[in-house]
Structure formats: C-alpha cells, structure tokens
Design an enzyme around this catalytic site. Sequence first.
Site, PDB file in Angstrom:
ATOM      1  N   ASP A 135       0.863  -1.184   0.000  1.00 37.34           N
ATOM      2  CA  ASP A 135       0.000   0.000   0.000  1.00 37.34           C
ATOM      3  C   ASP A 135       0.898   1.232   0.000  1.00 37.34           C
ATOM      4  OD1 ASP A 135       0.840   0.471   2.612  1.00 37.34           O
ATOM      5  OD2 ASP A 135      -0.984  -0.309   3.523  1.00 37.34           O
ATOM      6  N   SER A 136       0.279   2.415   0.054  1.00 36.03           N
ATOM      7  CA  SER A 136       1.066   3.644  -0.090  1.00 36.03           C
ATOM      8  C   SER A 136       2.088   3.796   1.041  1.00 36.03           C
ATOM      9  CB  SER A 136       0.137   4.855  -0.131  1.00 36.03           C
ATOM     10  OG  SER A 136      -0.632   4.916   1.056  1.00 36.03           O
TER      11      SER A 136
END
Lengths: 78, 420
Positions: free
Chosen positions: A36-37
């Site tokens: 994820d980010s």
Amino acid sequence: MSDIAERVKKIVIDHLGVDADKVVEGASFIDDLGADSLDTVELVMAFEEEFGVEIPDDAADSILTVGDAVKFIEKAQA
Amino acid sequence: MRRVVITGTGMVSPLGCGTEISWSRLLAGENSARVVTEFEVEDLPAKIACRIPVGDGSDGTFNVDQWMEPKEQRKVDPFIIYGVAAADMALEDAGWHPKTDEDQIATGVLIGSGIGGLEGIVEAGYTLRDKGPRRISPFFIPGRLINLVSGQVSIRHKLRGPNHAVVTACSTGAHAIGDAARMIAFGDAEVMVAGGAESPICRISLAGFAACKALSTQHNDDPQKASRPYDRDRDGFVMGEGAGIVVLEELEHAKARGAKIYAEVVGYGMSGDAFHITAPSEDGDGAFRCMTAALKRAGLSASDLDYINAHGTSTMADTIELGAVERLVGNAASKISMSSTKSAIGHLLGAAGAVEAIFSALAIRDNIAPPTLNLDNPDVETAIDLVPYKARKREINVALSNSFGFGGTNASLVLRRYEA
C-alpha cells in the site's frame, strides 16, 4: 542480476513478505506485490538506508516497480 | 433497557494464550512472575514481571506467527498483536463471523490500552535523534496509537459499527466493557468486541512506574512472592502484559442465533477521586461511589454480591479498596469472597479490567472463586473471605469487578448469571 538488483530484491522480499519469484524487474510494488502507499514509503526509506543515497519525494513518486528502484540507485551511485 | 450478555471471551495472559488455559492455571494457584531476562534490568529497581509464555503455540504458549504475519508484526507494538489475537479468540468463541452488510454494520469494536506503544516510541526517539526525521517509518504512528487495536480488529473482521477506544490507565479494560455494553443498550450496535490490551514490559516503563513508587522492588530474588495483595509484606505491583477481549451482545440477538452465554452485564459504575494523580483518597470514597453506582444500575443491593474481583494491586491502596468494600457490604461481609487475581498474573494495566471481568464471568459459570496468592499475613482483619492460596468452590451468581487508575479514575462492572 547485478549486486544492486539482488539487494533491492532482498529488501522487497523482507518488507512485503512476498515470494522471491514474484520480485521481477517489471513487478509493480502496489499492483503486483500487494504494497500500500505506506509500504512504498517504507521501501524507499529502506533503499536509502541500504545504499546510502537520498531519494527525494518527487523521485520516490516515480519509483513504481522493482526495476525503477534498481535504475534509480544505479544512476545515483554512478 | 436492552439487556447485554457476554457470548465470547479471548485472552492472552501471563498464565497462557487462551481463556481456558489461563483460567485453569489460575484456579490451580499457578504464579507467572519471574525475573526479566529479555533486556537489561541490572540498573532497574524492579527486575521482575509477569510475562506471556512465548513458544510454538503448544501447551498454552503464545506463538506470534499464529496471529499476525511477520511483515505486519514489524509495523506494530506488541499490545496490538495481543489485542488482535484475543479478539480473534473471542469472535471464534462466540461463533460470530459477520458476512452480510447488516451484520457487519451491527458489530462494533471498543478496545483500549493504558499506555499503548511505549517501546516503539522509545525506539523511534532514538532513530530521530541518531538518523534524523527521514528515517521515521510511516508505520511509526499507526503502530503505536492506542485505538489501532480497535482499528486492526475492525479491518480484520470487517466490523463496521462503532469503532472506539478507551484510555483510562488501569481502569481502561473495565471502562471499555462498560462503555461498549452501553452502546449496545442504547442501540448503537447489536454486538461489540470490547476489552483492553497492553505491552508495557520494557525498560522505560519499569523505570517510570518504579519512580512513581508503584512497583514491587523487594522481591527481585523471589519473584513469585512479589505480588501479595492484602499481605502486610506487600511493597508494590508486579507488571504484567497481555489482552482480554469479550464479545458483548444484545440478549435477543444472542438468543436468536443460539449463542452460548457466559453472564449478563447488569451494572456499570464510574467515579472520579478528584484527589491525587497516582494515589487514591484514604477514605476510599471514589471506589465506594463507583461500586454503589454499578449496583444501582444493576438494580441489586450489596447483599446480592457473591464474589468481588478486586483491583488489589499489592500496594498500600489494597486496604483502602477493602475498606470501601466493607463500607459497601456492611453486614453481608461474611458471605462475600473477594480475591485479587493480580497475585497470579500481575498488573496488566489497561488490559487488567478486561481480563479480570472475564475471570469474574468464569467465576459465575463455574461457581468458584479464584485465589489470592501469597496472602500469608493479612494486613487488616476482615470478615470478607479473601480466598488465600486456594480457589474456593461456592455459589456465585453475582460478581463485581473493580478497576482503579492513575488520575483517580474508577470503574466497576457487575455481572450476573444469565436467567431468562
């Protein structure tokens, strides 16, 4: 595979908990390796630490795949 | 008012990973205190703690890999892992795995912690000092925040109702269960996953609590004698770690799906001492009002009480709590059993109230009062049975669990055997 590529691959495997055979040059951290980010931010930090390079935020935004990371680091160390 | 019952429990305690193994060892009089060997304690005044037994998962040991993937473990402090593990157990025990939108939205989470990720904050502090701000992990904040136990449990099980957390020091676990029960009573949710989690055993925490004069420091050579509530030789609490989580459920919801019912949450009381940051007032006024409020909410009188799980930390405050209980129960003192299970598991701080509420529910289920270990010479005389050393088989239909925290924050829960 270059020494840099091997080291990048190991960091990716450790941080994302993925199988080694999935960490190929074209693999996208987010689309292919389940990051994820926040994971990508941590990966960039780990590359900086491992290779003693600084990766500015705008450059980090363009590092989307394993190959992108290897290329950036090779260039930074050249 | 809608009725609320406990339909699932989960626990990671210094006596073991799991509710039943912790309970059976507690009843057998086992003691989990030992010298800390995982980090340097030579220069600390308190060198002992009640630690979770770590192992491969067999024989009640806690195997972290069974509860969270290694890459996720790195990102969080242990209190989050303990809370996630205990919540997994509680939901499994309750047989509640909501799949539909309706069920997921009807289920909330309210798990607290007293301190949260203390050790991770210390480590990040070193990183900031030694390597600068660019080396602070993006997971530093979400891996330390107290409400991230609730957050992780919610994400893991798709629980989309109220998502809340409590921070009231050593009253956290009791407040979490009491508040969550009210959310169900008010109709905010049908099911709540509630409790507390704590991983406080590290150098800075032992140093800090010792500086507050809260920890036992005179029994480093004989750790299993250190936690001795009500005993004249007590000199402070022994730190514990772990998590206790319950599944609370609206009664009709539980009955409709044929859920097993441990006990009903019938009373919840709160009070503030308004006295001192770490010490209770000597007259025990805060504790007395808290218990009184819980009984009033339950519609019960003090003479209905069978068992009290005391806050009983093995500090000077034990006799203040005991005095407040005596004032509460008056002539009924001789029919009440009251024990401090902290004598066996230490003080789990923000998890204590939740673990002890579970023990209270099990005391009702099994009609047995768990023991107070190390009670050789009671500091004061009392007609109340303090259950020294050996668990006592006796009828228990109503139990009260006390939790009191720094800041003068008090919570009491009253549980009753479920009757239709």
